[in-house]
Design an enzyme around this catalytic site. Structure first.
Site, PDB file in Angstrom:
ATOM      1  N   GLY A  40     -77.088  50.582  87.719  1.00  0.00           N
ATOM      2  CA  GLY A  40     -77.188  49.132  87.769  1.00  0.00           C
ATOM      3  C   GLY A  40     -78.463  48.679  88.456  1.00  0.00           C
ATOM      4  O   GLY A  40     -79.023  49.392  89.291  1.00  0.00           O
ATOM      5  N   GLY A  91     -80.356  44.919  90.027  1.00  0.00           N
ATOM      6  CA  GLY A  91     -80.166  43.517  90.351  1.00  0.00           C
ATOM      7  C   GLY A  91     -81.401  42.958  91.017  1.00  0.00           C
ATOM      8  O   GLY A  91     -82.445  43.615  91.107  1.00  0.00           O
ATOM      9  N   GLY A  92     -81.264  41.725  91.517  1.00  0.00           N
ATOM     10  CA  GLY A  92     -82.410  41.080  92.126  1.00  0.00           C
ATOM     11  C   GLY A  92     -82.883  41.780  93.383  1.00  0.00           C
ATOM     12  O   GLY A  92     -84.073  41.792  93.686  1.00  0.00           O
ATOM     13  N   MET A  93     -81.946  42.358  94.146  1.00  0.00           N
ATOM     14  CA  MET A  93     -82.333  42.975  95.414  1.00  0.00           C
ATOM     15  C   MET A  93     -82.623  44.459  95.299  1.00  0.00           C
ATOM     16  O   MET A  93     -83.355  45.010  96.107  1.00  0.00           O
ATOM     17  CB  MET A  93     -81.217  42.778  96.450  1.00  0.00           C
ATOM     18  CG  MET A  93     -81.191  41.411  97.083  1.00  0.00           C
ATOM     19  SD  MET A  93     -79.973  41.385  98.408  1.00  0.00           S
ATOM     20  CE  MET A  93     -80.679  42.566  99.538  1.00  0.00           C
ATOM     21  N   VAL A 107     -78.753  50.419  91.872  1.00  0.00           N
ATOM     22  CA  VAL A 107     -77.586  51.210  92.267  1.00  0.00           C
ATOM     23  C   VAL A 107     -77.642  52.521  91.496  1.00  0.00           C
ATOM     24  O   VAL A 107     -77.808  52.533  90.271  1.00  0.00           O
ATOM     25  CB  VAL A 107     -76.274  50.471  91.976  1.00  0.00           C
ATOM     26  CG1 VAL A 107     -75.087  51.313  92.448  1.00  0.00           C
ATOM     27  CG2 VAL A 107     -76.257  49.114  92.672  1.00  0.00           C
ATOM     28  N   LYS A 150     -76.880  52.199  96.819  1.00  0.00           N
ATOM     29  CA  LYS A 150     -77.636  50.983  96.511  1.00  0.00           C
ATOM     30  C   LYS A 150     -78.903  50.994  97.351  1.00  0.00           C
ATOM     31  O   LYS A 150     -78.852  51.108  98.575  1.00  0.00           O
ATOM     32  CB  LYS A 150     -76.798  49.748  96.826  1.00  0.00           C
ATOM     33  CG  LYS A 150     -77.493  48.435  96.497  1.00  0.00           C
ATOM     34  CD  LYS A 150     -76.554  47.254  96.723  1.00  0.00           C
ATOM     35  CE  LYS A 150     -77.220  45.940  96.374  1.00  0.00           C
ATOM     36  NZ  LYS A 150     -76.311  44.794  96.559  1.00  0.00           N
ATOM     37  N   ASP A 159     -70.693  34.492  96.946  1.00  0.00           N
ATOM     38  CA  ASP A 159     -71.282  34.799  95.637  1.00  0.00           C
ATOM     39  C   ASP A 159     -70.228  35.451  94.744  1.00  0.00           C
ATOM     40  O   ASP A 159     -70.514  36.413  94.031  1.00  0.00           O
ATOM     41  CB  ASP A 159     -72.490  35.710  95.785  1.00  0.00           C
ATOM     42  CG  ASP A 159     -73.337  35.756  94.508  1.00  0.00           C
ATOM     43  OD1 ASP A 159     -74.071  36.748  94.329  1.00  0.00           O
ATOM     44  OD2 ASP A 159     -73.246  34.823  93.690  1.00  0.00           O
TER      45      ASP A 159
END
Length: 658
Positions: A18, A20-22, A25, A40, A141
């Protein structure tokens, strides 16, 4: 981050699962505990970003780790570890086998989920939120992509990246002052959009948005752009879900609309209140199965899917053995609740003597026993977090009913501590195990079998933490105490002596380990026979230490003999047989006989692939061994092809596990 990188000397990155923005993973292997985990990692960011921006992101990432690691609930993803490696921050989490709710909707072609599934998800997420809010943590969130439904039906909340503690306002101000988006537009509460005070009821609003989408197939404000969506949340009443999903029972529509109230005071007051409303709705309008389901009968209430496979343990009315007279209360064996009904000294188990408070009524004690058996069953199945929850609940009831120093209470604490170790929480496990060992010594006596069992567990945890000197000392003390109480050839004494041998080897004292293993082999042969599994295990230890001393020719002879005996006794494809065959190949390699070693590595790799499947972690490890052997023989092209095959199989396995 690069594939196959070893993070902090422990976590082997296998493939990405995965982004994501940050960060990213990764599916990874914990080399210390031999299990797969999710890691992560905060993405490395280029120099174009302002230092203050980077600092906020790093603080936010660290906060996610701290907040999530403090939460322990079956509905929240377990965090095992956190740290920084070569400038990269990372969090180690349990690897979930399932799909997030956004993926479930995609799998269903964005059509509404069955009502019964919506209800189950609502109830489980509500329970998890009730717990997090009790800890003064607001997620902020909550959205379908951050809620995972595992293959056994358990629903877990993930990603506490922008969560905040209810009392920590300053941190929130620092983050929002950077302009970083604090939530996802389709699921943001009106107070988030208007920058008003936020509390736990913001999460309830977001949950309402999630349930609305699961029940109708679309979010409550499915508009053209982000600004229109935000305005919708702030100013517009959502369309009643039943206008899009007529078969949705009215009580659930009412709950969703209450969750989506603009004013937080008009929503359910907290997650506990929401849970009561959901229970009332289920009672008044049960979410029934499809008519074709043969189990759908009015007389059989439907349990949540996560209860499948759980066992109640021993029947509550099972007969118990009569007490056996004993002259010394300090030698009374614990109840067969956790000792398995057998006295380590060879006789039947006697009921425990109440030491702190009167025993509860039989039916209540039987219920506690049944729940404890359920926790044991969960642990045996590898569901360690579920087992942790069960052990903790039983322990709380036992402390109230029996007192903190009752043998049954201490037995439950022993298992809770052991399960903490299986969750990777080794420091917590160490602290609790030490407390239980001290309490058992005080209540039962220093030489009581149960005290010694907990001391063995204490040594085991110390070894996992790398403190082998302390572990060895405890194993030696336990072995001496068991020899004095039970005799030198008792199985428990010999088991402790075997652990002494492990400790000596770990500390580089292989010459002493050799002498111990030779004595142990003689004792095991007397009591179990030359081909007994424990005899062969001691011989395997002897061979390993011969190798550590550089005596590879002798190690090769021992490994071959043990492999042949294990193949004869256990079968050619038994895991122990394959371990010994691999040890034979290792010795051949150290002797420079790489062609012979190649045959051994290939046989082990073929057997593991045949028995376990090509993508099983042990099979992949064997393929890697084979590739390294090919490299030693200068067959670089074949080795490279095999490495590519291993990488491909790992990616295929990761895709299947998502």
């Amino acid at each position: 981050m690069a594939e196959n990188r070893l993070v902090q000397g422990r976590y082997r990155l296998l493939d990405t699962i995965g982004r994501g923005g940050m960060g990213e993973v990764w599916r990874a292997r914990d080399e210390s505990l031999g299990r797969q985990v999710a890691v992560k990692c905060l993405k490395p960011l280029g120099p174009r970003h302002e230092p203050s921006f980077l600092q906020v992101l790093r603080e936010r990432f660290r906060r996610e780790a701290r907040v999530a690691a403090a939460l322990q609930h079956r509905g929240i993803t377990v965090v095992h570890d956190f740290g920084e490696d070569a400038g990269t921050l990372f969090i180690v989490m349990e690897l979930l086998n399932g799909r997030n709710l956004s993926q479930l909707l995609d799998d269903n072609r964005r059509q509404p989920l069955p009502v019964r599934d919506v209800v189950e998800i609502a109830e489980q997420v509500t329970a998890a939120l009730a717990y997090t809010h009790e800890q003064a943590v607001v997620h902020r969130d909550l959205k379908p992509a951050n809620i995972v439904r595992t293959t056994d039906g358990t629903v877990k909340i993930c990603d506490f990246g922008i969560a905040r503690l209810g009392h920590d306002i300053g941190f929130t101000a620092r983050l929002t002052g950077t302009g970083i988006a604090m939530g996802s537009p389709h699921y943001m509460s009106p107070e988030q959009i208007g920058a008003h005070a936020i509390d736990h009821r913001s999460d309830l609003y977001s949950l309402g948005c999630v349930l609305y989408e699961l029940a109708t197939g679309v979010p409550p404000f499915d508009l053209g752009d982000a600004w229109a969506v935000l305005v919708g949340h702030r100013d517009t009443a959502p369309a009643p879900p039943r206008t899009l999903r007529p078969d949705l029972p009215e009580p659930y529509e009412r709950i969703m609309l209450e969750l989506l109230a603009k004013d937080p005071d008009d929503r359910p007051r907290d997650a506990d209140d929401l849970a009561k409303r959901l229970a009332d709705a289920r009672h008044r309008h049960p979410a029934r199965r499809a008519p074709a389901d043969p189990d759908d009968t009015a007389a059989t209430p439907r349990l949540p899917s996560w209860t499948r496979g759980m066992t109640l343990g021993s029947p509550a009315g099972a007969a118990r053995r009569p007490p056996r007279p004993t002259a010394d209360p300090a030698t009374t064996v614990l109840t067969d609740t956790w000792t398995g009904g057998g006295d380590p000294r060879g006789g039947d188990a006697s009921p425990a003597v109440p030491l702190a408070s009167p025993a509860p009524p039989d039916d209540r004690r039987a219920a506690l026993t049944g729940r404890l058996e359920s926790a044991h069953a969960l642990s045996r199945r590898g569901r360690y977090f579920d087992a942790h929850q069960c052990y903790a609940e039983v322990l709380a009831d036992q402390q109230r009913a029996l007192g903190p120093d009752h043998p049954d209470t201490l037995g439950c604490r022993h298992h809770l501590a052991r399960n903490l170790g299986r969750l990777g929480r080794l420091e917590d496990c160490l602290a609790m195990t030490r407390e239980v060992a001290e309490a058992r010594a005080r209540v039962l006596g220093a030489r009581h079998p149960d005290t010694l069992t907990t001391r063995c567990e204490l040594a085991h945890v110390l070894g996992k933490l790398g403190n082998w000197a302390a572990a060895l000392q405890i194993y030696q003390q336990v072995a001496a105490a068991r020899a004095a109480a039970l005799g030198p050839d008792h199985p428990d004494t010999l088991a402790a002596r075997y652990e002494v041998g492990i400790g000596l080897g770990r500390l580089g004292r292989s010459a002493e380990a050799l002498a111990l293993y030779r004595d142990l082999i003689a004792a095991r042969t007397r009591t179990q026979g030359a081909d007994g599994p424990d005899t062969l295990r001691a011989r395997h230890g002897l061979g390993v230490n011969l190798g550590q001393l550089g005596r590879w020719q002798e190690a090769l002879v021992e490994a071959r003999e043990v492999a042949a005996a294990r193949e004869r006794v256990l079968g050619p494809d038994h895991p122990d047989t394959l371990v010994s065959r691999r040890e034979t190949a290792v010795a051949l390699g150290w002797l420079g006989r790489w062609n012979d070693a190649l045959d051994g590595y290939r046989q082990v790799a073929d057997a593991r692939e045949r028995v376990l499947g090509a993508a099983h972690p042990d099979a992949l490890t064997s393929q890697s061994d084979l590739a390294q052997c090919l490299e030693q023989l200068g067959r670089a092209d074949e080795a490279a092809a095999l490495h590519r095959r291993v990488a491909s199989l790992r990616r295929q396995r990761a895709r299947r596990e998502r």
